[in-house]
Design a protein around this motif. Structure first.
Motif, PDB file in Angstrom:
ATOM      1  N   VAL A  95       0.712 -17.039   6.688  1.00 24.94           N
ATOM      2  CA  VAL A  95       1.867 -17.794   7.149  1.00 24.94           C
ATOM      3  C   VAL A  95       1.741 -18.049   8.638  1.00 24.94           C
ATOM      4  CG1 VAL A  95       3.408 -16.974   5.364  1.00 24.94           C
ATOM      5  CG2 VAL A  95       3.203 -15.673   7.455  1.00 24.94           C
ATOM      6  N   PRO A  96       2.272 -19.124   9.110  1.00 27.61           N
ATOM      7  CA  PRO A  96       2.907 -20.203   8.353  1.00 27.61           C
ATOM      8  C   PRO A  96       1.852 -21.088   7.701  1.00 27.61           C
ATOM      9  CG  PRO A  96       2.854 -20.801  10.670  1.00 27.61           C
ATOM     10  CD  PRO A  96       2.277 -19.413  10.572  1.00 27.61           C
ATOM     11  N   ALA A  97       2.203 -21.629   6.543  1.00 27.87           N
ATOM     12  CA  ALA A  97       1.284 -22.523   5.846  1.00 27.87           C
ATOM     13  C   ALA A  97       1.187 -23.865   6.560  1.00 27.87           C
ATOM     14  CB  ALA A  97       1.738 -22.726   4.405  1.00 27.87           C
ATOM     15  N   ALA A  98       2.215 -24.220   7.284  1.00 29.26           N
ATOM     16  CA  ALA A  98       2.233 -25.493   8.012  1.00 29.26           C
ATOM     17  C   ALA A  98       3.132 -25.338   9.240  1.00 29.26           C
ATOM     18  CB  ALA A  98       2.764 -26.605   7.108  1.00 29.26           C
ATOM     19  N   LEU A  99       2.954 -26.246  10.192  1.00 28.94           N
ATOM     20  CA  LEU A  99       3.705 -26.158  11.450  1.00 28.94           C
ATOM     21  C   LEU A  99       4.840 -27.169  11.561  1.00 28.94           C
ATOM     22  CD1 LEU A  99       0.731 -25.566  13.908  1.00 28.94           C
ATOM     23  CD2 LEU A  99       2.290 -23.883  12.922  1.00 28.94           C
ATOM     24  N   PRO A 148      -4.348 -28.457   7.174  1.00 25.94           N
ATOM     25  CA  PRO A 148      -5.464 -29.334   6.822  1.00 25.94           C
ATOM     26  C   PRO A 148      -6.483 -28.674   5.894  1.00 25.94           C
ATOM     27  CG  PRO A 148      -5.502 -28.826   9.187  1.00 25.94           C
ATOM     28  CD  PRO A 148      -4.237 -28.273   8.625  1.00 25.94           C
ATOM     29  N   MET A 149      -6.715 -27.396   6.066  1.00 18.74           N
ATOM     30  CA  MET A 149      -7.662 -26.702   5.184  1.00 18.74           C
ATOM     31  C   MET A 149      -7.106 -26.564   3.771  1.00 18.74           C
ATOM     32  SD  MET A 149      -9.203 -23.741   7.628  1.00 18.74           S
ATOM     33  CE  MET A 149     -10.584 -24.077   8.706  1.00 18.74           C
ATOM     34  N   ASP A 193       4.077 -32.126   2.558  1.00 13.35           N
ATOM     35  CA  ASP A 193       2.743 -32.550   2.168  1.00 13.35           C
ATOM     36  C   ASP A 193       2.076 -31.521   1.266  1.00 13.35           C
ATOM     37  OD1 ASP A 193       0.540 -34.314   2.205  1.00 13.35           O
ATOM     38  OD2 ASP A 193      -0.337 -33.322   3.942  1.00 13.35           O
ATOM     39  N   LEU A 194       2.247 -30.251   1.614  1.00 12.09           N
ATOM     40  CA  LEU A 194       1.685 -29.190   0.773  1.00 12.09           C
ATOM     41  C   LEU A 194       2.353 -29.166  -0.581  1.00 12.09           C
ATOM     42  CD1 LEU A 194       1.391 -26.329   3.404  1.00 12.09           C
ATOM     43  CD2 LEU A 194      -0.498 -27.474   2.252  1.00 12.09           C
TER      44      LEU A 194
END
Length: 150
Positions: A138-142, A122-123, A149-150
């Protein structure tokens, strides 16, 4: 109609360009204008402090703002910045969402995110919506969807 170039002319031109690049590479490929990169840090815990310490070593990196809700970590980050000889940054620490104020009000080229994992996505998305480049731990997303999305 396109103009055909002769093989001999092509070889002469490229050889001259390659020779110039070898003799004067810095003057051909660098700008005489030095621009400082302005990086904000979101999260100043241990990982954030390490990246902050590394960034502060470079004279062409400015750190105009940091964001964290932990006063102890903010204090450590301020010490790193002071020890590097850089000016004190503005601090965003009101609440979990104060990073949005930093993104909105600061003229930053990018942000580095070193927060708990669930905040990375989200950030990063918020920072990109504000036109900032993003680096994150890392991780950039879960989830796979968040990765897309990124």
């Amino acid at each position: 109609m396109t103009k055909k170039i002769k093989r001999r002319t092509f070889i002469k031109t490229t050889a001259a360009a390659a020779g110039a690049a070898a003799v004067f590479p810095k003057s051909l490929f660098s700008s005489p204008i030095k621009k400082k990169v302005k990086i904000g840090f979101i999260g100043t815990g241990l990982r954030g402090q390490w990246m902050l310490w590394l960034a502060a070593k470079y004279e062409d990196v400015d750190i105009p703002a940091i964001c964290d809700i932990d006063d102890g970590m903010v204090g450590e980050a301020l010490k790193i910045i002071k020890d590097s000889g850089k000016p004190a940054p503005r601090i965003y620490k009101k609440n979990d969402e104060d990073f949005l104020n930093m993104l909105k009000h600061e003229d930053l080229d990018g942000v580095y995110i070193a927060t708990p994992w669930e905040w990375h996505h989200p950030m990063a998305i918020a920072a990109m919506k504000f036109g900032k480049h993003v680096g994150t731990e890392v991780p950039a997303a879960l989830t796979v969807d968040d990765c897309w999305d990124l």
